[in-house]
Scaffold this motif. Structure first.
Motif, short mmCIF file in Angstrom:
data_model
loop_
_atom_site.label_atom_id
_atom_site.label_comp_id
_atom_site.label_asym_id
_atom_site.label_seq_id
_atom_site.Cartn_x
_atom_site.Cartn_y
_atom_site.Cartn_z
N HIS A 83 0.89 -1.16 0.08
CA HIS A 83 -0.04 -0.03 -0.08
C HIS A 83 0.84 1.36 -0.07
O HIS A 83 0.38 2.16 -0.51
N VAL A 84 2.04 1.19 0.58
CA VAL A 84 2.94 2.43 0.45
C VAL A 84 3.59 2.43 -0.94
O VAL A 84 3.50 3.65 -1.44
N ARG A 85 3.85 1.59 -1.68
CA ARG A 85 4.31 1.49 -3.02
C ARG A 85 3.18 2.09 -4.02
O ARG A 85 3.41 2.70 -4.74
N SER A 86 1.88 1.63 -3.66
CA SER A 86 0.77 2.28 -4.38
C SER A 86 0.58 3.49 -4.30
O SER A 86 -0.19 4.36 -4.86
N GLY A 87 1.04 4.09 -3.23
CA GLY A 87 0.74 5.69 -2.49
C GLY A 87 -0.75 5.63 -1.82
O GLY A 87 -1.25 6.62 -1.27
N ARG A 88 -1.40 4.37 -1.47
CA ARG A 88 -2.60 4.39 -0.77
C ARG A 88 -2.21 4.72 0.79
O ARG A 88 -3.33 5.04 1.49
N ILE A 89 -1.05 4.27 1.21
CA ILE A 89 -0.68 4.53 2.56
C ILE A 89 0.40 5.71 2.12
O ILE A 89 1.22 5.52 1.52
N ASP A 90 0.22 6.88 2.97
CA ASP A 90 1.04 8.05 2.33
C ASP A 90 2.03 8.18 3.63
O ASP A 90 1.40 8.77 4.73
N ILE A 91 3.13 8.08 3.65
CA ILE A 91 3.91 8.36 4.78
C ILE A 91 4.59 9.77 4.60
O ILE A 91 5.66 9.97 4.04
N ALA A 92 3.62 10.66 5.03
CA ALA A 92 4.02 11.98 4.74
C ALA A 92 4.72 12.77 5.93
O ALA A 92 4.22 13.06 6.91
N CYS A 93 5.92 12.59 5.50
CA CYS A 93 6.82 13.38 6.56
C CYS A 93 8.25 12.40 6.92
O CYS A 93 9.33 12.61 6.30
N GLY A 94 7.89 10.94 7.28
CA GLY A 94 8.98 10.11 7.41
C GLY A 94 9.98 10.44 8.59
O GLY A 94 11.38 9.96 8.23
N MET A 95 9.66 11.35 9.27
CA MET A 95 10.97 11.74 10.23
C MET A 95 11.00 10.53 11.25
O MET A 95 10.10 9.65 11.67
N VAL A 96 12.01 10.72 12.17
CA VAL A 96 12.04 9.67 13.63
C VAL A 96 10.87 10.27 14.29
O VAL A 96 10.22 9.25 14.83
N SER A 97 10.70 11.55 14.76
CA SER A 97 9.75 11.97 15.45
C SER A 97 9.44 13.39 15.18
O SER A 97 9.87 13.96 14.43
N THR A 98 8.38 13.91 15.57
CA THR A 98 7.95 15.26 15.30
C THR A 98 8.06 16.09 16.45
O THR A 98 7.10 16.14 17.28
N PRO A 99 8.88 16.83 16.67
CA PRO A 99 9.25 17.62 17.88
C PRO A 99 8.33 19.11 17.76
O PRO A 99 7.99 19.67 16.60
N HIS A 100 8.05 19.75 19.06
CA HIS A 100 7.61 21.20 18.86
C HIS A 100 9.02 21.76 18.37
O HIS A 100 9.83 21.58 18.87
N LEU A 101 8.69 22.91 17.55
CA LEU A 101 9.75 23.54 17.08
C LEU A 101 10.14 24.83 18.05
O LEU A 101 11.40 25.28 17.54
N LEU A 102 9.61 25.05 18.93
CA LEU A 102 10.11 25.95 20.02
C LEU A 102 10.15 24.81 21.18
O LEU A 102 9.18 24.09 21.58
N GLY A 103 11.39 24.93 21.85
CA GLY A 103 11.67 24.07 22.74
C GLY A 103 10.53 24.25 24.31
O GLY A 103 10.99 25.57 24.51
N ILE A 104 9.67 23.63 24.56
CA ILE A 104 8.76 23.65 25.62
C ILE A 104 8.62 22.43 26.49
O ILE A 104 8.88 21.33 25.77
N ALA A 105 8.55 22.74 27.71
CA ALA A 105 8.36 21.48 28.62
C ALA A 105 9.49 20.57 28.62
O ALA A 105 10.67 20.91 28.64
N GLY A 106 9.37 19.10 28.03
CA GLY A 106 10.54 18.36 27.91
C GLY A 106 11.02 18.22 26.75
O GLY A 106 11.62 17.31 26.39
N THR A 107 10.45 18.97 25.65
CA THR A 107 11.02 18.75 24.29
C THR A 107 12.01 19.92 24.01
O THR A 107 12.08 21.04 24.52
#
Length: 843
Positions: free
Chosen positions: A63-87
């Motif tokens: 399904h990824v090959r066909s594009g029906r599952i879209d891995i839109a990003c593919g990062m390790v994780s998605t952090p807050h882009l301003l460091g807040i709390a524990g991030t």
């Protein structure tokens, strides 16, 4: 879209729940030809499924090959882009997050997948350089989300072009990332269609295109098997608009051709983030994450140098350390969620730190062993990890040979010139001769290089004078403690900082009345600690300041003492042990260093409190600048709109975020406040610059964090920050560089050295002009990779002087693909990856 966000007592449990959500999506995809899904956008949300459902891996791949599952990003994780709390998120960790995440995904899948949409749902802190970074990482489109209420009020359309400071643009969509609507919630198609039409109307009113993107699903939300049937029925009845189940990639591909006339947005999209989360638990975890990232970057630099001297470059191990660290940057972990997660975080970060320190030590030891140590005494090699020369305080512990017959020591540089120093600690052998010493002195270090000093036993105590002075005087019946170096004269009255006089500029830094200065009492003196009463919302994400509990400036300390008297560092300490939350204020001034350092100890005993340090600054009509990844940006707190949930509807004050510092500056003078642990700042009355140090939250106000008592933030906290006044604007005063020096102390290697052919003072890499800044240096195969950016908004030609000859030099994107014609020409605010192949030694 949808995943198992915060379901259960641990991240491991969440991962298991999410694996069932992915499995459910695969099941629907197998049955419904028109179905699409994009709930796996990062490694963090995939690894549970991959481990627990090996039998479904091939179907997932199909399904990824066909594009029906879209891995839109593919990062390790998605952090807050301003460091807040524990991030925490730096520019370099964000790049590695994108590149290494895609590599991990491709390794798991066994093939390269199309990855053109950087989907950053539920993330805050979108900074101005993100479009440039995304494009250089191979993305064509960007999906943002928060703060949605703010975008609506600003009239920002659903689709727009976002322009980075260098002029590069990326097509964006900002539709909400989740919804409560799903067909199975309704008893009839008509009821579902009515609610859907209402939802569509609320979103589409902000669209300037005929095509509107809607996300069905969200947190806690398994895929809805009834969606395909609803879409068929809607279209079959001829209802408008026509619906299609799509992926983010399919949507952007469909609209990009007629998106040319969409509005262009410039600058940061979000300067605040989650206003109520700054200072949680003293931002101790955030500081630790930042220091680990800086350690990895330092490690890469010196391993690169050592690899060209014969040491094997550990590329795969470094990648693994990056990935472990980045996993904990995800905006959903916040580290404090559950006790077992906190323990796992501690184990992981300790592993990364210990491994990185071992790697760094191996690189520095190899370099030091090749230095021609011809001086007499114990060698002390001081390394500079930054790309400009610096003058910084360092401490070194050295041990001397037994029976040396001396009771004292001196420190000299590589030319034999005596260097002033301060003894921190001394030890002696049984015969009375000196055995060991810890000394403090000021080191001059070249760009990304080292300098060699020597500690030598001597029979008589060395005497010398420096420009650092500390003394007492009596004025208006009050004792005034004075600390003074070549840059500043500091006055402390009644334990409070009442004056910082800039000797170079001939002006007072603090805006304090003459009466307050004489008495040492006032509501807002220098280094004033404000304790505010705060009531937090039930989710722990919002709050309201309910008034001022106390200001430390209105109290007299129990005692004040001059802890250190020089000749390199002078420190005064004031103890307020009787306050509700006992506080110790320490102020330090160094010989020859143009900054004032502070260490504040707060023993927080009650929840529902926020602590800020305040400096009333004598800068009239100044503008506020902050550091963000790969840039210095201006922010105007008075023009910021705080009427949204992320900003607690203004009830936490006009908080704004930064990487580590905020600067109040006019065209002639600048004063920066630099924090080692947090990123939340405020400016009040146009002159009172403050940094949020600590927030304490009661467990009754933490419904989603009930199992995490550490999040309360009570206990002992040591909080460090510095004040940096300077003549000139924010660029002329080199605030960016000076802040990096404070955050990255030099590295000291004592009692090492060899008989090699390296000189006693050397720079491995010099970069000019000074507006071109190095952020990373590492190896990839036989290539040396540099990350550089232009800081000041001036088109410039970079000069790079490396300690080895280089063959081909070219510009690449962050995927390593060759781009551009001139790797040395930098447009305003441009970020570049420059790659080079070192020539063999005989070339």
């Amino acid at each position: 879209w949808g995943w198992g966000y915060y379901l259960g007592p641990s991240i491991l449990y969440m991962s298991r729940v999410n694996s069932e959500i992915v499995a459910r999506a695969v099941e629907i995809l197998e049955r419904e030809e028109d179905y699409r899904w994009c709930g796996v956008d990062k490694v963090y949300t995939l690894f549970g499924f991959w481990t627990l459902h090996p039998e479904l891996r091939e179907k997932f791949r199909t399904h990824v090959r066909s594009g029906r599952i879209d891995i839109a990003c593919g990062m390790v994780s998605t952090p807050h882009l301003l460091g807040i709390a524990g991030t925490h998120c730096s520019g370099e960790s964000l790049i590695r997050n994108m590149i290494y995440g895609a590599e991990l995904m491709e390794e798991m899948l066994g093939f390269k997948f199309r990855n053109t949409v950087l989907q950053l749902n539920d993330v805050t802190g979108f900074f101005s350089q993100l479009p440039q970074i995304a494009l250089k990482c191979g993305f064509k489109y960007l999906k943002v989300d928060r703060p949605g209420e703010l975008y609506n009020r600003r009239g920002v359309p659903l689709n727009f072009w976002w322009m980075a400071p260098d002029g590069s643009t990326i097509l964006c969509n900002r539709c909400p990332y989740g919804s409560t609507w799903k067909p199975q919630l309704y008893t009839s198609f008509e009821e579902a269609a009515e609610e859907f039409a209402d939802w569509l109307d609320r979103v589409s009113r902000f669209s300037k295109l005929d095509e509107v993107l809607l996300y069905q699903g969200g947190d806690w939300d398994p895929p809805d098997a009834g969606l395909p049937e609803f879409v068929k029925e809607w279209n079959g009845r001829g209802l408008k608009p026509r619906l299609r189940i799509s992926t983010p990639t399919e949507y952007f591909d469909a609209v990009v051709e007629h998106a040319g006339n969409l509005p262009v947005v410039r600058g940061s999209l979000d300067n605040v983030g989650w206003a109520a989360l700054y200072g949680v638990d003293g931002d101790g975890v955030r500081r630790e994450q930042r220091e680990v990232i800086d350690l990895l970057l330092t490690c890469e630099k010196f391993l690169t140098i050592a690899s060209l001297m014969g040491l094997k470059y550990p590329l795969e191990l470094l990648k693994r350390l990056w990935i472990i660290s980045i996993l904990w940057e995800d905006h959903n972990t916040i580290v404090y969620l559950y006790p077992e997660d906190l323990e796992a975080y501690k184990r992981d970060l300790e592993y990364v730190k210990s491994k990185a320190k071992l790697l760094l030590d191996s690189a520095l030891t190899l370099i030091a062993s090749n230095i021609d140590v011809s001086g007499r005494g114990v060698p002390i090699v001081v390394f500079n990890q930054l790309s400009w020369k610096r003058r910084s305080p360092i401490t070194a512990r050295v041990r001397f040979s037994p029976f040396n017959g001396c009771r004292f020591l001196k420190v000299v540089d590589s030319t034999g010139r005596e260097v002033p120093f301060q003894v921190i600690d001394l030890g002696y052998y049984q015969d009375g001769s000196i055995s060991e010493a810890e000394v403090l002195f000021i080191a001059d270090i070249p760009p990304l290089g080292y300098n060699t000093y020597y500690a030598i036993p001597v029979e008589e105590e060395v005497e010398f004078e420096t420009g650092l002075r500390c003394f007492e005087r009596v004025e208006a019946g009050r004792t005034v403690l004075v600390l003074e170096n070549e840059y500043f004269r500091i006055e402390v009255v009644n334990g409070h900082l009442v004056s910082v006089f800039d000797k170079k500029a001939g002006r007072e830094v603090l805006k304090i009345s003459k009466w307050e200065r004489l008495k040492g009492v006032g509501k807002f003196l220098g280094n004033c600690i404000l304790c505010e009463k705060v009531e937090y919302g039930s989710q722990g994400l919002t709050g309201e300041v309910r008034g001022l509990e106390y200001s430390s400036s209105t109290f007299s300390p129990e005692r004040v003492e001059l802890v250190e008297k020089g000749p390199i560092r002078a420190t005064v300490a004031a103890y307020f042990t009787y306050l509700e939350d006992p506080i110790t204020l320490k102020i330090a001034l160094y010989e020859g260093v143009p900054r004032v350092e502070f260490a504040t100890v707060i023993h927080a005993k009650r929840v529902g409190r926020r602590f800020r340090v305040v400096f009333p600054l004598n800068v009239e009509g100044g503008r506020v600048f902050v550091d963000k990844p790969f840039s210095v940006e201006e922010v105007d707190p008075l023009k910021e709109d705080y009427e949204c949930i992320e900003r607690s509807y203004g009830k936490m004050g006009r908080v704004f975020g930064a990487y580590s510092w905020a600067c109040l500056s006019d065209s002639h003078y600048s004063v920066a406040l630099v924090s080692r642990q947090n990123s939340g700042f405020m400016l009040e009355e146009g002159c009172r610059l403050s940094s949020i140090l600590l927030a304490t939250i009661g467990s009754s106000q933490l419904q989603r964090f009930m199992r995490a008592p550490k999040m309360a933030g009570t206990g002992l906290h040591v909080l460090e920050y510095a004040l940096m006044p300077s003549v000139g604007d924010v660029y002329a005063s080199r605030i960016y560089q000076r802040a990096r020096e404070y955050l990255n102390p030099p590295i000291v290697l004592a009692e090492v050295g060899g008989g090699g052919d390296l000189p006693q003072l050397k720079s491995f890499l010099e970069i000019g002009p000074e507006n071109i800044v190095l952020t990373a240096l590492y190896r990839e195969g036989d290539q040396v990779v540099l990350h550089l950016f232009e800081l000041e908004g001036r088109t410039s030609t970079a000069r790079i002087k490396f300690f080895r000859n280089l063959g081909e030099v070219y510009e690449a994107n962050f995927k390593g693909e060759k781009v551009g014609d001139d790797p040395f020409l930098f447009k305003e605010h441009q970020i570049k990856e420059v790659r080079a192949t070192p020539a063999s030694s005989d070339e």
